[in-house]
Design a protein around this motif. Sequence first.
Motif, PDB file in Angstrom:
ATOM      1  N   TYR A 109       0.804  -0.921   0.168  1.00  0.00           N
ATOM      2  CA  TYR A 109      -0.211   0.077   0.307  1.00  0.00           C
ATOM      3  C   TYR A 109       1.298   1.409  -0.075  1.00  0.00           C
ATOM      4  CZ  TYR A 109      -4.268   2.417   0.419  1.00  0.00           C
ATOM      5  OH  TYR A 109      -5.389   3.764   0.881  1.00  0.00           O
ATOM      6  N   TYR A 116      -3.213  10.306  -8.128  1.00  0.00           N
ATOM      7  CA  TYR A 116      -3.810   8.986  -7.803  1.00  0.00           C
ATOM      8  C   TYR A 116      -4.245   8.250  -6.359  1.00  0.00           C
ATOM      9  CZ  TYR A 116      -4.080   8.632 -12.748  1.00  0.00           C
ATOM     10  OH  TYR A 116      -3.440   8.316 -14.247  1.00  0.00           O
ATOM     11  N   ARG A 118      -3.109   6.730  -2.573  1.00  0.00           N
ATOM     12  CA  ARG A 118      -3.005   5.552  -1.678  1.00  0.00           C
ATOM     13  C   ARG A 118      -3.859   4.346  -2.287  1.00  0.00           C
ATOM     14  NH1 ARG A 118       1.079   5.507   1.742  1.00  0.00           N
ATOM     15  NH2 ARG A 118       2.135   7.154   1.958  1.00  0.00           N
ATOM     16  N   HIS A 119      -3.093   3.595  -2.988  1.00  0.00           N
ATOM     17  CA  HIS A 119      -3.443   2.450  -3.357  1.00  0.00           C
ATOM     18  C   HIS A 119      -2.437   1.106  -3.822  1.00  0.00           C
ATOM     19  CE1 HIS A 119      -7.349   4.306  -4.396  1.00  0.00           C
ATOM     20  NE2 HIS A 119      -6.263   5.151  -5.011  1.00  0.00           N
ATOM     21  N   LYS A 120      -2.417  -0.492  -3.460  1.00  0.00           N
ATOM     22  CA  LYS A 120      -1.870  -1.389  -3.693  1.00  0.00           C
ATOM     23  C   LYS A 120      -1.030  -0.682  -5.251  1.00  0.00           C
ATOM     24  CE  LYS A 120      -4.777  -4.417  -2.281  1.00  0.00           C
ATOM     25  NZ  LYS A 120      -6.119  -6.213  -2.432  1.00  0.00           N
ATOM     26  N   SER A 123      -1.236  -1.815  -8.922  1.00  0.00           N
ATOM     27  CA  SER A 123      -2.600  -0.410  -9.957  1.00  0.00           C
ATOM     28  C   SER A 123      -1.666   0.238 -10.564  1.00  0.00           C
ATOM     29  CB  SER A 123      -3.671  -0.099  -9.043  1.00  0.00           C
ATOM     30  OG  SER A 123      -3.140   0.790  -7.939  1.00  0.00           O
ATOM     31  N   TYR A 127      -3.228   2.356 -13.735  1.00  0.00           N
ATOM     32  CA  TYR A 127      -3.972   3.837 -13.549  1.00  0.00           C
ATOM     33  C   TYR A 127      -3.338   4.372 -14.679  1.00  0.00           C
ATOM     34  CZ  TYR A 127      -6.156   3.410  -9.095  1.00  0.00           C
ATOM     35  OH  TYR A 127      -7.057   3.007  -8.119  1.00  0.00           O
ATOM     36  N   THR A 313      -7.683  -0.909   4.235  1.00  0.00           N
ATOM     37  CA  THR A 313      -7.426   0.441   3.143  1.00  0.00           C
ATOM     38  C   THR A 313      -8.543   0.495   3.387  1.00  0.00           C
ATOM     39  OG1 THR A 313      -7.268  -1.108   1.416  1.00  0.00           O
ATOM     40  CG2 THR A 313      -5.612  -0.775   2.171  1.00  0.00           C
ATOM     41  N   GLU A 315     -10.002   1.966   0.036  1.00  0.00           N
ATOM     42  CA  GLU A 315     -10.541   1.796  -0.764  1.00  0.00           C
ATOM     43  C   GLU A 315     -10.265   0.380  -1.686  1.00  0.00           C
ATOM     44  OE1 GLU A 315     -10.068   4.887  -4.035  1.00  0.00           O
ATOM     45  OE2 GLU A 315     -10.087   6.530  -2.100  1.00  0.00           O
ATOM     46  N   ASP A 316      -9.362  -0.161  -1.193  1.00  0.00           N
ATOM     47  CA  ASP A 316      -8.204  -1.214  -1.399  1.00  0.00           C
ATOM     48  C   ASP A 316      -8.482  -2.612  -0.855  1.00  0.00           C
ATOM     49  OD1 ASP A 316      -8.239   0.545  -3.685  1.00  0.00           O
ATOM     50  OD2 ASP A 316      -5.981   0.360  -3.205  1.00  0.00           O
TER      51      ASP A 316
END
Length: 480
Positions: A109, A116, A118-120, A123, A127, A313, A315-316
């Motif tokens: 993360y 974009y 914070r995400h895995k 991804s 993106y 998290t 969203e993820d």
Amino acid sequence: MAVTSVAVLLGTGYAYANFQALIDNISTTDVIGLEGGGEKPADGSVDILMVGMDSRTDAKGNPLPREILDELQAGDETAGGLNTDTLILMHVPNDGGKAVAVSFPRDSYVKIAGGYGRHKINSAYGYGKESAIERLKREGESDPAQLDVKSRKDGAKNLIATIQDLTGVTVDHYAEINLVGFYEITKAVGGVDVCLNQATQDEFSGADFAAGPQKIQGREALAFVRQRYGLLRGDLDRIVRQQVFMAGLAKQVLSAGTLSDPGKLNDLIDALSKSIVLDEGWDVLRFATQMKDLTGGNLKFETIPTGDPELQTPEDGLAVEVNERDVKKFFKNLGSDPTAVGSSTAPTVDPGTVTVEVRNASGIGGLAGRVLRSLVAEGYVGGGSGNATEEVLSSVVRHGTGGEAGAAAVADFLGGIDVEEDPEVPAGQALVLLGDDYDGPGVQGLTGGPLVGLDGARRQPPDTTTPEQPITADGVRCVN
């Protein structure tokens, strides 16, 4: 691995002709900026981002045939295609020292480049690619194969930028391989030796393995490196699987039985040319000759430092916790001698000439005061403490114009946190902002347990277990 192995045979005309055929037919993409791509980079090492792509298209943008998708147990043409299942940064010192292949858990993360959020980490490519597809369609591009190939460039650039932001390392070269390429390469070399601690089955990846040593290729090899369900440590165990498999693959390709067999060599080159994408302008032939000694124990595998493997998290879903400061420190020390005396890079500064203000955004009550007292005890001048008025994603020391040396000394004392310039900070002062990643002086004994961040996630204590046997390319290690 491929260029290294072919380099072994560069003394023969046959091998050179085959190698040149590979280079002439391989796909390239212009994704490395002016800072990367040097023969001997100024930062002391060649750093290569290697990506395993969960893609249902080949390197030319063409959809994989239905029979291949069925054999790979990889779903339909609309599944996947945007995620990077394997991320490895190969660190090769300019001075010819031991190379290190560093893995990134696909669910790490992190902050994704391009704004974009914070995400895995897997991804980041997607993106960038999706944004490019929308732009290309607006510009009139409608051919699916061209949309796929052209948008991959933006996907790779966004992934490279994310890795560079996370590690502080300049990526010099880029190499990408897709599912079918991995499948065909393992068949071309006649399989790879692996060893499992226990038998395992998983319907999602198609894994069905007995315990003990075994040779695998094709569909079985793909299942071996893709399985994560049913493994003790999930994605972290999958990374170990990938590392031992690559070590075994390197060993197999370097064997005389592969490189001296014209049929196997031709199959290997054919598989690589259909599935590999390299950065444009990379002189792979020159690099291969430089890498000819990178075999066996001269190559080792590592994984970036991580925290909670089940971080919730917004969203993820569940992800792997990553502390950016720890990752930067890991790469900064990569290849250095941990026993060397005076290895600190912080400049010599009289603490009495630096006034330090500490602001707390960690969610841990009383931390700013504790940290300031530690600094004052070291000789720095106290400039006050309190809660931060802004969100702080990671701890940092800010300084005004000309205050770099003082801020660097403060950051070094606090465990090596980041330093950045802020013109609003007065001369002779340093502003410390503590995020929920902070674990330096002042933390010990304050919470009595794992730290709790602003998002409610609990940070795990350091792993004090006995280190595992290192993974190198000179043997077969049994894994989960």
